[in-house]
Enzyme design. Structure first.
Site, PDB file in Angstrom:
ATOM      1  N   THR A  12     175.020 -40.771  32.952  1.00  0.00           N
ATOM      2  CA  THR A  12     174.078 -40.561  34.065  1.00  0.00           C
ATOM      3  C   THR A  12     173.171 -39.382  33.722  1.00  0.00           C
ATOM      4  OG1 THR A  12     175.558 -39.063  35.287  1.00  0.00           O
ATOM      5  CG2 THR A  12     175.717 -41.437  35.783  1.00  0.00           C
ATOM      6  N   GLY A  13     171.933 -39.452  34.210  1.00  0.00           N
ATOM      7  CA  GLY A  13     170.964 -38.409  33.872  1.00  0.00           C
ATOM      8  C   GLY A  13     170.658 -38.414  32.385  1.00  0.00           C
ATOM      9  N   GLY A  14     170.637 -39.595  31.796  1.00  0.00           N
ATOM     10  CA  GLY A  14     170.508 -39.704  30.338  1.00  0.00           C
ATOM     11  C   GLY A  14     169.085 -39.859  29.829  1.00  0.00           C
ATOM     12  N   SER A  16     166.808 -37.498  29.686  1.00  0.00           N
ATOM     13  CA  SER A  16     166.217 -36.226  29.249  1.00  0.00           C
ATOM     14  C   SER A  16     167.317 -35.275  28.778  1.00  0.00           C
ATOM     15  CB  SER A  16     165.467 -35.605  30.449  1.00  0.00           C
ATOM     16  OG  SER A  16     165.000 -34.314  30.137  1.00  0.00           O
ATOM     17  N   GLY A  17     166.877 -34.224  28.083  1.00  0.00           N
ATOM     18  CA  GLY A  17     167.761 -33.096  27.783  1.00  0.00           C
ATOM     19  C   GLY A  17     169.000 -33.418  26.968  1.00  0.00           C
ATOM     20  N   SER A 137     179.056 -26.214  34.085  1.00  0.00           N
ATOM     21  CA  SER A 137     178.143 -25.135  33.700  1.00  0.00           C
ATOM     22  C   SER A 137     178.951 -23.859  33.586  1.00  0.00           C
ATOM     23  CB  SER A 137     177.065 -24.935  34.761  1.00  0.00           C
ATOM     24  OG  SER A 137     176.369 -23.720  34.516  1.00  0.00           O
ATOM     25  N   TYR A 150     175.244 -23.487  43.311  1.00  0.00           N
ATOM     26  CA  TYR A 150     175.296 -24.315  42.099  1.00  0.00           C
ATOM     27  C   TYR A 150     176.639 -24.126  41.395  1.00  0.00           C
ATOM     28  CZ  TYR A 150     174.033 -25.746  37.295  1.00  0.00           C
ATOM     29  OH  TYR A 150     173.993 -26.334  36.055  1.00  0.00           O
TER      30      TYR A 150
END
Ligand SMILES: NC(=O)c1ccc[n+]([C@@H]2O[C@H](COP(=O)([O-])OP(=O)(O)OC[C@H]3O[C@@H](n4cnc5c(N)ncnc54)[C@H](OP(=O)(O)O)[C@@H]3O)[C@@H](O)[C@H]2O)c1
Length: 244
Positions: A12-14, A16-17, A137, A150
């Site tokens: 997922t969120g693949g 970018s970055g 993170s 966050y």
């Protein structure tokens, strides 16, 4: 012979970055990847860059209907999943005193709630012996001013991993957290000004941010059998920032 020959990965969120760099790496190692993101244009561009063995599925990882559509597509096209890399995440900075309901909900909706339902909805398609990892993170173990919400939303992921790996042990599915430090990706352009970027960069012992490709090699490790005895860890990939 690739490290991921014949494997099916969902990222997922693949588009970018770090997750895009990882998707490229996974395909080079023989996997078929499904990548997601909300912007169709970015997704199309990422699919073009990856070039083969990839399907882009537009969707918001915080939206349960979109997640159903994602896994329906995976089921139709491949019928199974070996690797789930839940990487979609968001993180704006607001200090205590200025935190709003919207700020709290945005972070927890995607980073905690969205990640939970991404994993839960993937499970029926998961092969025994698979690998699940989620993007945390180093903020979760540091006191970066402005990032408490966050950080808390990312800290939830290790707690999820511990419970889930125990629940899934009969199926030999491993669950880990990959926690990057400062990595030069497009998200930083959105959330940091130049001064903040410089400040964060100065926290990295080598004085330079990480590159998405330096996360991709670790994602490959967690995805592959090279990490067959690694389970329930939060792996900090930060050039030493959190150690000092
Ligand atoms: N960069 C850092 O220094 C750093 C450090 C620690 C942790 N992280 C974490 O690493 C992850 C990826 O960050 P990155 O720096 O590689 O960011 P990036 O380059 O901006 O990529 C983020 C990706 O996620 C997608 N995305 C964002 N919100 C989404 C949603 N609701 N549903 C589905 N896809 C979504 C974006 O596409 P769309 O915008 O089109 O949806 C994009 O493909 C995040 O979880 C972030 O919190 C980043």
């Amino acid at each position: 012979m690739g490290k991921l020959d014949g494997k099916v990965a969902v990222i997922t969120g693949g588009s970018s970055g770090m997750a895009l760099a990882s998707a490229k790496r996974f395909v080079e190692e023989g996997a078929y990847v499904f990548i997601t993101g909300r912007r169709q244009e970015a997704l199309d561009e990422a699919v073009k860059q990856i070039g083969r063995n990839v399907t882009g599925v537009r969707g918001d990882a915080a939206n349960l209907d979109d997640l159903d559509r994602l896994f329906d597509t995976v089921k139709r096209e491949k019928g199974k999943i070996d690797i789930l890399y839940a990487s979609a995440g968001t993180g704006e900075a607001l200090p205590l005193g200025q935190i709003t309901e919207q700020h709290f909900d945005a972070a927890f909706d995607l980073n905690a709630r969205g990640t939970l339902f991404t994993v839960q909805k993937a499970l029926p398609l998961f092969n025994d012996g698979g690998s699940i990892f989620m993007t945390g993170s180093i903020a979760s173990i540091k006191g970066f001013p402005g990032f408490s919400v966050y950080a808390a939303s990312k800290a939830a992921l290790l707690a999820f991993a511990r419970g889930w790996l125990n629940e899934l042990k009969g199926r030999n599915i491993r669950v880990n957290v990959l926690s990057p430090g400062q990595i030069a990706t497009p998200i930083q352009e959105q959330v940091f000004d130049e001064e903040t970027k410089r400040q964060f960069e100065s926290l990295v012992p080598r004085g330079k941010m990480g590159r998405p490709e330096e996360i991709a090699t670790v994602a490959l490790f967690l995805a592959s059998d090279d990490s067959s005895f690694v389970n329930g860890v939060e792996l900090y990939v930060d050039g030493g920032t959190s150690a000092i």
